[in-house]
Design an enzyme around this catalytic site. Structure first.
Site, PDB file in Angstrom:
ATOM      1  N   ARG A 243       0.853  -1.184   0.000  1.00 10.69           N
ATOM      2  CA  ARG A 243       0.000   0.000   0.000  1.00 10.69           C
ATOM      3  C   ARG A 243       0.892   1.239   0.000  1.00 10.69           C
ATOM      4  NH1 ARG A 243      -3.436  -2.793  -1.411  1.00 10.69           N
ATOM      5  NH2 ARG A 243      -5.530  -3.126  -0.577  1.00 10.69           N
ATOM      6  N   GLU A 272      -3.905   6.994  -4.447  1.00 11.69           N
ATOM      7  CA  GLU A 272      -4.450   6.279  -5.599  1.00 11.69           C
ATOM      8  C   GLU A 272      -5.895   6.669  -5.888  1.00 11.69           C
ATOM      9  OE1 GLU A 272      -2.532   2.221  -4.889  1.00 11.69           O
ATOM     10  OE2 GLU A 272      -4.410   1.739  -5.850  1.00 11.69           O
ATOM     11  N   HIS A 293      -1.443  -0.502  -9.914  1.00 10.61           N
ATOM     12  CA  HIS A 293      -2.001  -1.455  -8.934  1.00 10.61           C
ATOM     13  C   HIS A 293      -2.414  -2.768  -9.616  1.00 10.61           C
ATOM     14  CE1 HIS A 293      -4.104  -1.692  -4.767  1.00 10.61           C
ATOM     15  NE2 HIS A 293      -3.773  -2.916  -5.186  1.00 10.61           N
TER      16      HIS A 293
HETATM   17  C1  8YV Z   1      -6.617  -6.139  -5.070  1.00 13.79           C
HETATM   18  C2  8YV Z   1      -4.979  -5.697  -3.173  1.00 13.79           C
HETATM   19  O1  8YV Z   1      -6.599  -6.091  -6.431  1.00 13.79           O
HETATM   20  O2  8YV Z   1      -6.186  -7.488  -2.198  1.00 13.79           O
HETATM   21  C3  8YV Z   1      -5.568  -6.463  -2.036  1.00 13.79           C
HETATM   22  O3  8YV Z   1      -5.377  -6.006  -0.887  1.00 13.79           O
HETATM   23  O4  8YV Z   1      -4.269  -4.809  -2.972  1.00 13.79           O
HETATM   24  C4  8YV Z   1      -5.215  -5.934  -4.596  1.00 13.79           C
HETATM   25  O5  8YV Z   1      -4.322  -6.895  -5.056  1.00 13.79           O
HETATM   26  C5  8YV Z   1      -7.589  -5.118  -4.561  1.00 13.79           C
HETATM   27  O6  8YV Z   1      -7.472  -4.895  -3.215  1.00 13.79           O
HETATM   28  C6  8YV Z   1      -8.999  -5.537  -4.839  1.00 13.79           C
HETATM   29  O7  8YV Z   1      -9.918  -4.875  -4.025  1.00 13.79           O
END
Ligand code: 8YV
Length: 331
Positions: A243, A272, A293
């Site tokens: 993140r 983001e 992402h």
């Molecule tokens: C997802 C991610 O694509 O799962 C997670 O925490 O960061 C990503 O890989 C995204 O969160 C989908 O909501």
């Protein structure tokens, strides 16, 4: 006796097979054009639905949760990270929160390794040369990156993804170091030949490559602060597939601009989808590789995530504890 099916609202378009199965099982409202919902639209969904299935692009904050209808009992997140959901307030309101851990581990670790290679070996810069018609032939001193074999990789967050990255990195001849809230089991350290650093500062000062693989929680916000980043040596590169909020992005950008850091590979950003123009400028100069992402973006991964959502919703609706419940103390 037929029971009324629960109203499940999906905030984004999910893979077809997942949507179809959800339509069979629940009274499912789809978002066919995949346009992200505004806060007002999310609020409306939460006032009407029994279950909301959000993604990382939805901000399910305290205000929204407090205005949710009394029938809303489950927020079944499509994704592992839940930092966009106020889990504490949801739990207080008696709303269960679930996520989709485990199924995006390998894909995210692959992308992290890809970013390490891309930054160290100027992959993105190089891939633009031929299509741009700028190649006049091989040269002994052009496009030189840095060898990764034999270098030290410091993994910040040795959970599932951190460990999956470590396994890949071992195969590339990197020496594994890590910092984690808790030291991992001796058998894992042994398998990965990993060195544990209780002090993140100490680890950062000794690494050639640093990868961020911890979740964003109040405790990890700006874990790589302006102060900590200065421990990195000028030849070091940093990658982040976790993140954006874990790194002080302004401080990181400043260090990349001034040459205090050799490069960065970022798949996630602090604000983001807004991206700092300074980072874009650095990308154009070949100093950083920026991805939108994409860490878990495989067809298989997204279907697995959807299946986890279905299991969580179905189990909950059948009156059992869903397998992937998130509790506030896990944050
Ligand atoms: C997802 C991610 O694509 O799962 C997670 O925490 O960061 C990503 O890989 C995204 O969160 C989908 O909501």
């Amino acid at each position: 006796m037929s029971r009324k099916k629960p109203l499940v609202i999906l905030t984004r378009k999910l893979p077809d097979v997942i949507e179809t199965r959800m339509c069979e099982l629940f009274d499912t409202r789809l978002n066919l054009d995949d346009k992200p919902m505004s806060q007002a639209e999310l609020g409306e969904a939460m006032r009407g639905a029994d279950v909301v299935v959000p993604t990382v692009t939805d901000r399910i904050d305290a205000t929204l949760i407090e205005q949710a209808g009394s029938q809303l009992k489950l927020i079944a997140n499509f994704g592992t990270g839940v930092d966009h959901i106020d889990v504490g307030v949801a739990t207080q309101r008696g709303i269960t929160v679930t996520n989709t851990p485990g199924v995006l581990t390998e894909d995210t670790a692959d992308m992290t390794m890809a970013l390490i290679l891309a930054v160290a070996r100027h992959l993105v810069e190089g891939a633009k040369v031929i299509p741009g018609g700028q190649w006049s032939g091989w040269s002994p001193t052009w496009m030189l990156g840095s060898r990764i074999t034999g270098k030290r990789l410091g993994i910040v967050g040795m959970g599932r993804i951190g460990q999956a990255l470590a396994r890949r990195a071992r195969a590339f001849g990197l020496q594994i170091h890590y910092h984690n809230r808790r030291r991992v089991a001796p058998s894992i350290e042994e398998e990965l030949e990993a060195t544990y650093w209780e002090s993140l500062d100490q680890m950062l000062a000794r690494m050639d490559i640093v990868s961020v693989n911890c979740p964003h929680t109040p405790a990890t916000y700006h874990l790589l602060s302006a102060r900590r980043l200065t421990y990195l040596r000028p030849h070091a590169i940093i990658v982040n597939t976790a993140r954006g909020e874990v790194i002080d992005e302004i401080a990181l950008t400043r260090m990349l601009e001034s040459g205090e850091l050799a490069g960065a590979g970022l798949d996630v950003f602090e604000h983001e989808p807004a991206i700092s123009p300074k980072l874009v400028k650095l990308a154009n100069a070949g100093k950083v590789t920026l991805l939108p992402h994409m860490g878990s973006a495989t067809t298989e991964g997204r279907i697995d995530m959807g299946e986890k959502v279905i299991i969580n919703v179905k189990t909950f609706m059948d009156g059992h504890r869903p397998p992937d419940r998130v509790l506030p103390n896990m944050m």
